[in-house]
Design an enzyme around this catalytic site. Structure first.
Site, mmCIF file in Angstrom:
data_model
loop_
_atom_site.group_PDB
_atom_site.id
_atom_site.type_symbol
_atom_site.label_atom_id
_atom_site.label_comp_id
_atom_site.label_asym_id
_atom_site.label_seq_id
_atom_site.Cartn_x
_atom_site.Cartn_y
_atom_site.Cartn_z
ATOM 1 N N GLY A 83 1.021 -1.321 0.093
ATOM 2 C CA GLY A 83 0.045 -0.116 -0.002
ATOM 3 C C GLY A 83 0.961 1.348 0.167
ATOM 4 O O GLY A 83 1.804 1.370 0.647
ATOM 5 N N ARG A 168 1.233 -1.554 15.128
ATOM 6 C CA ARG A 168 2.779 -1.445 14.931
ATOM 7 C C ARG A 168 3.378 -0.371 15.334
ATOM 8 O O ARG A 168 3.120 1.078 15.019
ATOM 9 C CB ARG A 168 3.091 -1.337 13.144
ATOM 10 C CG ARG A 168 2.377 -2.449 12.555
ATOM 11 C CD ARG A 168 2.387 -2.117 11.006
ATOM 12 N NE ARG A 168 1.417 -3.365 10.619
ATOM 13 C CZ ARG A 168 0.930 -3.215 9.214
ATOM 14 N NH1 ARG A 168 0.801 -2.018 8.726
ATOM 15 N NH2 ARG A 168 0.083 -4.240 8.711
ATOM 16 N N HIS A 270 2.929 -11.598 6.322
ATOM 17 C CA HIS A 270 2.779 -10.157 6.036
ATOM 18 C C HIS A 270 4.099 -9.375 6.317
ATOM 19 O O HIS A 270 4.054 -8.477 6.894
ATOM 20 C CB HIS A 270 1.508 -9.622 6.915
ATOM 21 C CG HIS A 270 0.905 -8.657 6.169
ATOM 22 N ND1 HIS A 270 -0.454 -8.776 5.347
ATOM 23 C CD2 HIS A 270 1.176 -7.132 5.911
ATOM 24 C CE1 HIS A 270 -0.871 -7.653 4.916
ATOM 25 N NE2 HIS A 270 0.155 -6.736 5.104
HETATM 26 C C1 LIG Z 1 4.903 -0.879 3.300
HETATM 27 C C2 LIG Z 1 4.436 -2.099 2.958
HETATM 28 C C3 LIG Z 1 2.924 -1.876 2.717
HETATM 29 C C4 LIG Z 1 2.459 -3.493 2.468
HETATM 30 N N1 LIG Z 1 0.972 -3.163 2.228
HETATM 31 C C5 LIG Z 1 0.177 -4.203 1.851
HETATM 32 C C6 LIG Z 1 -0.996 -4.387 1.204
HETATM 33 O O1 LIG Z 1 -1.590 -3.267 1.032
HETATM 34 N N2 LIG Z 1 -1.660 -5.627 0.844
HETATM 35 C C7 LIG Z 1 -0.945 -6.840 1.374
HETATM 36 O O2 LIG Z 1 -1.650 -7.618 1.106
HETATM 37 N N3 LIG Z 1 0.189 -6.653 1.954
HETATM 38 C C8 LIG Z 1 0.893 -5.632 2.087
HETATM 39 N N4 LIG Z 1 2.098 -5.552 2.600
HETATM 40 C C9 LIG Z 1 2.801 -7.110 2.660
HETATM 41 C C10 LIG Z 1 3.521 -7.498 1.680
HETATM 42 O O3 LIG Z 1 2.743 -7.907 0.612
HETATM 43 C C11 LIG Z 1 4.526 -8.728 1.966
HETATM 44 O O4 LIG Z 1 3.589 -9.694 2.497
HETATM 45 C C12 LIG Z 1 5.459 -8.484 2.801
HETATM 46 O O5 LIG Z 1 6.145 -7.182 2.657
HETATM 47 C C13 LIG Z 1 6.450 -9.529 2.554
HETATM 48 O O6 LIG Z 1 7.663 -9.381 3.477
HETATM 49 P P1 LIG Z 1 9.186 -8.570 3.313
HETATM 50 O O7 LIG Z 1 8.800 -7.176 3.293
HETATM 51 O O8 LIG Z 1 9.960 -8.948 4.552
HETATM 52 O O9 LIG Z 1 9.521 -9.108 1.784
HETATM 53 C C14 LIG Z 1 2.951 -4.515 2.711
HETATM 54 C C15 LIG Z 1 4.259 -4.559 3.261
HETATM 55 C C16 LIG Z 1 4.800 -3.290 3.346
HETATM 56 C C17 LIG Z 1 6.442 -3.486 3.765
#
Ligand SMILES: Cc1cc2nc3c(=O)[nH]c(=O)nc-3n(C[C@H](O)[C@H](O)[C@H](O)COP(=O)(O)O)c2cc1C
Length: 376
Positions: A83, A168, A270
């Site tokens: 996001g 968080r 996540h």
């Molecule tokens: C800044 C940020 C925003 C995120 N927003 C979403 C989102 O809108 N929808 C979602 O399904 N996952 C979201 N995630 C989770 C990511 O899709 C993913 O599961 C996660 O970042 C993977 O872990 P990593 O950052 O260690 O690679 C978000 C992660 C981050 C870091």
């Protein structure tokens, strides 16, 4: 090497991004739930897996492309939905869509993306996957699904691990809110980070581009706790394309999803952003693969920071892998150049790792590439 801003490893991107981003934005991207134990554990366990090097095999020519929903992905990893990506840089979404088009890899388009889902599918030349957060009342979700269908999306990713947004602490301390609000504290923060603030001011404040006007408003903190297996059945009925369910770390849930007719399960905690004590996603992947057998398509994300990590996730049972923060930090650190460096280094690391393991094809990875580690 104070002036060397090249990204040679994930930690370079994070370090440079930390310097450039306002504290609030860095903490939004980097932060996680609670004490951030789950976030660290995902990374630590990946590191703790041992690979078994093999010698004297001809591994001169190596393939790192892999089949994905009937097509060939040019790289064995894709971009997880995030996001408000444009908080890292005003052009982040556009750069990610371009990367997806170039390498024929998926880019996740979040419900709360900062570029509209219609524009993202176009910019990515069809490689965007739409990620849906269920809204309390299903009308909002149904409208988004209808828009995804109308604009030609082939894959819907339903994120199910956010019945409530995790607490968080780093975001809370910085006063991070969506939609974005700028008070005196944020003003000072932004003033101290002109490399970020000036382009952001010129391009206008990042918005949740799938909402506003005729599309209504989105409340990030709204409870999605009413969604059930019936909701999933409804979506499965309605969506004829590929359906991925993201945010699964339970063997029982995975078995049920297997029979519920989803096309893939995305094993993920996540990135540790939801539940501080969650079972580590990489161990869940191994257990889920053992439970659902070899034919179910499993994706993995959470804590991947290198090409070796990618190979390890394949060895634990993944058919494809996604990364979040590494792409966000790469863009914050170096824009288009940073993103290219990060992507190339991950691809290179995967390829070199294969060579070390005596393999010439990512699709030949099995659990045999892991050496038994008595500590796991
Ligand atoms: C800044 C940020 C925003 C995120 N927003 C979403 C989102 O809108 N929808 C979602 O399904 N996952 C979201 N995630 C989770 C990511 O899709 C993913 O599961 C996660 O970042 C993977 O872990 P990593 O950052 O260690 O690679 C978000 C992660 C981050 C870091």
């Amino acid at each position: 090497m104070i002036f060397d801003n090249t990204i040679h490893a994930f930690e370079d991107a994070r370090r440079i991004a930390r310097r450039r981003l306002p504290w609030m934005v860095f903490d939004y991207i980097d932060g996680a739930a609670g004490t951030e134990y789950a976030e660290r554990l995902n990374r630590d366990l990946l590191r703790a897996l041992w690979l078994q090097p093999r010698i004297l095999k001809n591994v001169q020519h190596r393939n790192i492309t892999t089949p994905l929903f009937g097509k060939q992905a040019g790289l064995p990893f894709g971009i997880a939905p995030m996001g408000m990506c444009n908080l890292s840089s005003p052009k982040a979404d556009i750069l990610l869509a371009g990367l997806a088009a170039k390498h024929k890899i998926p880019v996740g388009v979040s419900t709360v993306a900062s570029t509209s889902l219609e524009r993202m599918i176009e910019l990515s030349q069809g490689h965007a996957w739409f990620q849906l957060y269920l809204s309390g009342a299903m009308e909002g979700s149904n409208r988004l699904v209808a828009r995804a269908k109308a604009s030609g999306y082939e894959t819907l990713v339903l994120t199910v691990d956010v019945p409530e947004v995790g607490r968080r602490p780093r975001e809370l301390r910085r006063g991070f809110k969506m939609p974005f609000r700028i008070g005196p504290r944020q003003f000072i923060d932004f003033a101290c980070h002109p490399l970020w603030s000036i382009p952001q001011v010129m391009m206008g404040k990042p918005e949740m581009a799938n909402f506003g006007g005729e599309h209504g408003e989105f409340d990030r903190t709204e409870s999605r706790a009413a969604a059930t297996w019936d909701t999933l059945a409804q979506i499965r009925d309605d969506w004829k394309g590929n359906l991925v369910v993201k945010g699964v770390v339970s063997v029982e849930d995975a078995k049920r999803l297997h029979t519920a007719g989803v096309d893939a399960i995305q094993v993920s905690s996540h990135g540790g952003r939801q539940l501080d004590g969650a079972k580590p996603a990489i161990l869940a992947l191994r257990d889920i693969r053992a439970a659902v057998g070899p034919d179910m398509t499993l994706f993995y994300d959470s804590g991947i920071r290198s090409g070796e990590d990618i190979v390890k996730a394949y060895a634990m049972g993944a058919n494809f892998v996604f990364l979040g923060r590494p792409f966000s930090f790469a863009i914050a650190a170096g824009g288009a150049r940073g993103l290219t460096e990060m992507t190339d280094l991950l691809a290179d690391e995967v390829s070199i790792t294969l060579a070390q393991l005596g393999l010439d094809d990512i699709n030949d990875i099995t659990s045999d590439v892991l050496a038994p580690n008595p500590n796991i």
